[in-house]
Design a protein around this motif. Structure first.
Motif, PDB file in Angstrom:
ATOM      1  N   SER A  37       0.889  -1.171   0.000  1.00 57.80           N
ATOM      2  CA  SER A  37       0.000   0.000   0.000  1.00 57.80           C
ATOM      3  C   SER A  37       0.919   1.212   0.000  1.00 57.80           C
ATOM      4  O   SER A  37       1.671   1.446   0.942  1.00 57.80           O
ATOM      5  CB  SER A  37      -0.936  -0.018   1.208  1.00 57.80           C
ATOM      6  OG  SER A  37      -0.225  -0.117   2.405  1.00 57.80           O
ATOM      7  N   MET A  39       2.421   4.787   0.142  1.00 58.86           N
ATOM      8  CA  MET A  39       2.186   6.083   0.767  1.00 58.86           C
ATOM      9  C   MET A  39       3.127   7.116   0.153  1.00 58.86           C
ATOM     10  O   MET A  39       4.306   7.174   0.485  1.00 58.86           O
ATOM     11  CB  MET A  39       2.430   6.038   2.279  1.00 58.86           C
ATOM     12  CG  MET A  39       2.109   7.395   2.917  1.00 58.86           C
ATOM     13  SD  MET A  39       2.355   7.442   4.683  1.00 58.86           S
ATOM     14  CE  MET A  39       4.125   7.282   4.780  1.00 58.86           C
ATOM     15  N   ILE A 113      12.826  -1.670  -1.162  1.00 53.87           N
ATOM     16  CA  ILE A 113      11.823  -2.585  -1.729  1.00 53.87           C
ATOM     17  C   ILE A 113      11.150  -1.987  -2.968  1.00 53.87           C
ATOM     18  O   ILE A 113      10.726  -2.701  -3.877  1.00 53.87           O
ATOM     19  CB  ILE A 113      10.799  -2.953  -0.634  1.00 53.87           C
ATOM     20  CG1 ILE A 113       9.915  -4.097  -1.079  1.00 53.87           C
ATOM     21  CG2 ILE A 113       9.945  -1.789  -0.259  1.00 53.87           C
ATOM     22  CD1 ILE A 113       8.976  -4.572   0.013  1.00 53.87           C
ATOM     23  N   THR A 114      11.075  -0.659  -3.031  1.00 53.33           N
ATOM     24  CA  THR A 114      10.348  -0.012  -4.129  1.00 53.33           C
ATOM     25  C   THR A 114      11.249   0.386  -5.293  1.00 53.33           C
ATOM     26  O   THR A 114      10.768   0.929  -6.281  1.00 53.33           O
ATOM     27  CB  THR A 114       9.647   1.264  -3.610  1.00 53.33           C
ATOM     28  OG1 THR A 114      10.526   1.918  -2.707  1.00 53.33           O
ATOM     29  CG2 THR A 114       8.347   0.958  -2.940  1.00 53.33           C
ATOM     30  N   VAL A 142       8.832   5.455   5.409  1.00 51.87           N
ATOM     31  CA  VAL A 142       8.466   4.043   5.603  1.00 51.87           C
ATOM     32  C   VAL A 142       9.734   3.226   5.827  1.00 51.87           C
ATOM     33  O   VAL A 142      10.777   3.525   5.239  1.00 51.87           O
ATOM     34  CB  VAL A 142       7.758   3.479   4.340  1.00 51.87           C
ATOM     35  CG1 VAL A 142       7.304   2.043   4.558  1.00 51.87           C
ATOM     36  CG2 VAL A 142       6.561   4.334   3.944  1.00 51.87           C
ATOM     37  N   GLU A 172       6.415  -1.294   7.629  1.00 47.32           N
ATOM     38  CA  GLU A 172       5.737  -2.148   6.640  1.00 47.32           C
ATOM     39  C   GLU A 172       6.275  -3.566   6.768  1.00 47.32           C
ATOM     40  O   GLU A 172       7.482  -3.794   6.634  1.00 47.32           O
ATOM     41  CB  GLU A 172       6.011  -1.609   5.243  1.00 47.32           C
ATOM     42  CG  GLU A 172       5.444  -2.498   4.154  1.00 47.32           C
ATOM     43  CD  GLU A 172       5.709  -1.920   2.774  1.00 47.32           C
ATOM     44  OE1 GLU A 172       5.382  -0.757   2.530  1.00 47.32           O
ATOM     45  OE2 GLU A 172       6.260  -2.654   1.958  1.00 47.32           O
ATOM     46  N   ILE A 193       1.700  -1.085   8.307  1.00 49.52           N
ATOM     47  CA  ILE A 193       0.951  -1.605   7.154  1.00 49.52           C
ATOM     48  C   ILE A 193       1.474  -2.997   6.803  1.00 49.52           C
ATOM     49  O   ILE A 193       2.679  -3.249   6.906  1.00 49.52           O
ATOM     50  CB  ILE A 193       1.045  -0.682   5.909  1.00 49.52           C
ATOM     51  CG1 ILE A 193       2.501  -0.296   5.594  1.00 49.52           C
ATOM     52  CG2 ILE A 193       0.160   0.538   6.068  1.00 49.52           C
ATOM     53  CD1 ILE A 193       2.675   0.474   4.283  1.00 49.52           C
TER      54      ILE A 193
END
Ligand code: PRP
Ligand code: ADE
Length: 210
Positions: A37, A39, A113-114, A142, A172, A193
């Protein structure tokens, strides 16, 4: 051949209560059967920024940090708002893009991670005097794999600072615990999250234990 790529947005959202401020985050697939999810703190408005700054500052004020360090890109507004709420002025940004003046920067390799592949986290040597011997609060938006925060902590300590706390808006899943080891004890977050997997009927559900 079409140049279009598949839209990673799943059309589903995940509501999270961030210390009394509810945000509705889009669930975005980052692999075929795995989603987060997302943000984007820069898209959530100035009231959200002020809220998270105030709430995080309240968690760390008693530790009397001298300065706040934030990690580019999305950690920058967090650093600004926490600095403001603590009544401080200066803050230090750890950059991810190799700007011309950062040719000789202190460097740490990270892989969030992104992001696709490895990135470099850079600390401008000109900022070292702001950190050396100081009590530092490290913030980010995050923590997920923990790679970005691990790199941030290493850079800040290389600069001679004592890390007195680590503040994030969201934790997360749990992978960051293993990555950060005993530094987990420094972390305060405003909410948690999970991560998501795709079910048989193509809806996205939280992965148990995340
Ligand atoms: O715990 P991790 O797996 O490292 O993930 C957390 C990091 O991911 C995001 O940064 P990203 O690398 O996407 O860069 P951005 O801030 O420029 O979007 C976020 O801002 C954190 O810094
Ligand atoms: N859920 C998330 N939103 C924004 N940035 C992230 N980096 C890692 N997880 C993220």
């Amino acid at each position: 051949m079409s140049s279009e790529t598949a839209d990673p947005r799943t059309g589903q959202n995940w509501k999270v209560d961030v210390a009394g401020y509810t945000v509705d985050l889009p669930i975005v697939a980052i692999k075929p059967d795995f989603a987060i999810s997302l943000m984007m703190v820069i898209d959530l408005g100035v009231r959200f920024g002020e809220h998270v700054g105030t709430k995080l500052a309240a968690r760390f004020a008693s530790l009397k940090p001298d300065i706040v360090v934030g990690t580019a890109t999305l950690g920058i507004p967090v650093a600004i708002e926490v600095t403001r709420a603590l009544g401080l002025n200066d803050y230090v940004v750890l950059q991810k893009s190799p700007k011309i003046h950062l040719a000789n920067a202190l460097e740490q390799r990270i892989s969030s991670i992104t992001s696709k592949g490895e990135q470099r986290l850079l600390l401008d040597r000109a900022a070292i005097p702001l950190l050396n011997g100081k009590r530092v609060l490290v913030v980010d938006d995050v923590v997920a794999s923990g790679s970005s925060l691990k790199g941030s902590l290493e850079l800040v300590r290389k600069a001679g600072a004592e890390v007195v706390g680590v503040g994030v808006i969201l934790t997360e899943a749990r992978d960051w615990r293993e990555t950060l080891g005993s530094d987990c004890d420094l972390i305060q977050s405003l909410a948690h999250i999970p991560q998501f997997s795709r079910t048989g009927n193509s809806t996205w559900e939280p992965i148990p234990g995340t």
